[in-house]
Design an enzyme around this catalytic site. Sequence first.
Site, PDB file in Angstrom:
ATOM      1  N   ARG A   5      -9.844  -1.215   9.361  1.00  0.00           N
ATOM      2  CA  ARG A   5     -10.345   0.095   8.918  1.00  0.00           C
ATOM      3  C   ARG A   5     -11.202   0.022   7.656  1.00  0.00           C
ATOM      4  O   ARG A   5     -11.759   1.020   7.221  1.00  0.00           O
ATOM      5  CB  ARG A   5      -9.166   1.053   8.734  1.00  0.00           C
ATOM      6  CG  ARG A   5      -8.520   1.357  10.084  1.00  0.00           C
ATOM      7  CD  ARG A   5      -7.354   2.288   9.971  1.00  0.00           C
ATOM      8  NE  ARG A   5      -7.747   3.627   9.571  1.00  0.00           N
ATOM      9  CZ  ARG A   5      -6.891   4.607   9.382  1.00  0.00           C
ATOM     10  NH1 ARG A   5      -5.598   4.396   9.538  1.00  0.00           N
ATOM     11  NH2 ARG A   5      -7.297   5.807   9.023  1.00  0.00           N
ATOM     12  N   GLU A  28       3.321  -3.480   1.738  1.00  0.00           N
ATOM     13  CA  GLU A  28       3.955  -3.064   0.493  1.00  0.00           C
ATOM     14  C   GLU A  28       4.308  -4.320  -0.309  1.00  0.00           C
ATOM     15  O   GLU A  28       3.848  -5.405   0.034  1.00  0.00           O
ATOM     16  CB  GLU A  28       5.196  -2.220   0.804  1.00  0.00           C
ATOM     17  CG  GLU A  28       4.850  -0.980   1.622  1.00  0.00           C
ATOM     18  CD  GLU A  28       6.045  -0.062   1.871  1.00  0.00           C
ATOM     19  OE1 GLU A  28       7.024  -0.142   1.114  1.00  0.00           O
ATOM     20  OE2 GLU A  28       5.991   0.721   2.826  1.00  0.00           O
ATOM     21  N   ARG A  69       3.611  11.911   3.226  1.00  0.00           N
ATOM     22  CA  ARG A  69       4.065  10.661   3.841  1.00  0.00           C
ATOM     23  C   ARG A  69       5.327  10.890   4.654  1.00  0.00           C
ATOM     24  O   ARG A  69       6.259  11.578   4.205  1.00  0.00           O
ATOM     25  CB  ARG A  69       4.357   9.594   2.755  1.00  0.00           C
ATOM     26  CG  ARG A  69       3.194   9.312   1.821  1.00  0.00           C
ATOM     27  CD  ARG A  69       1.991   8.692   2.517  1.00  0.00           C
ATOM     28  NE  ARG A  69       2.312   7.488   3.276  1.00  0.00           N
ATOM     29  CZ  ARG A  69       2.371   6.265   2.732  1.00  0.00           C
ATOM     30  NH1 ARG A  69       2.157   6.085   1.456  1.00  0.00           N
ATOM     31  NH2 ARG A  69       2.632   5.221   3.498  1.00  0.00           N
TER      32      ARG A  69
END
Length: 282
Positions: free
Chosen positions: A114, A3, A264
């Site tokens: 990923r 973040e 979320r």
Amino acid sequence: MPELPEVHTISTDLNKHISGYKIESARILGSYRVLPDKNTFINGIREQPIIGVERVAKNIIINLGSGNALVIHLAMTGQVLIKEQQSKPVNWVRVILRLSKEADAKTLVLSDMRMFGKAELLEKNGLTTLKNRYGPEPIKESLSVEEFHKQLNSKKTAVKNVLLDQSIISGMGNIYATDALFIAGIHPETPSHKITSQMAGSLLEAAREILKEGIEHRGSTLPDKMYVDIFGNEGTHQNYFRIYGKKNCPNCETEVVFKKVGGRGTFFCPSCQSPDGQKTLL
Ligand SMILES: [Zn+2]
């Protein structure tokens, strides 16, 4: 997912450690997503001096001598690492940049398990478009309570979803939004258009507090160890989470509720963040 505090830590360190270096060569491994295409990307960054590194929302912007920029988005599992000879081998390497400055050489590695991240060569116009795509950042003092309140009131969905919508407010992710709502005593599912000016003021203050703390602690590293800084070191903010991942409320000991909000995972205290306390608003 990195973040704002994590990307801020990476960008600030990169600015300090690779500015003034030249990109000697670039290698893309496998099918990693580089834009606009592999050849344009490599030719556009090779032989370019690095002028500086900045952050726009959760993007790392490496400004090049040509006026173009190399933009990295880490998405879920991306890492940017400066690899020294003695450092540990890096897994999931996708991009390798060899850098030099006089007699000194460094290797910058982009790793991504990923592969949801990307590296992109952007011209000046593209960079302006990118910057315009994002809403104001709560961490910037230039964002007033009035503006923040207006942004929140523009949507009817749960306030937590609005905090995560990068086109409205940029830089807030799941962890910091969860903790900011707790500090401000606001239920995460409060309809955003019902947030009062006073609540917006508390929330902006809480968001600033938690993001600044996150930056001071060099980000949060969760048990998956996906976030590390450019030297491979973990952040420490995970030791200072307020409600995120907690079983009991640190204020009143009430059992913390875990619930998916907008898909979320969200933690909140049903007592301290009770919608009943906001009865007149809901
Ligand atoms: Zn509580």
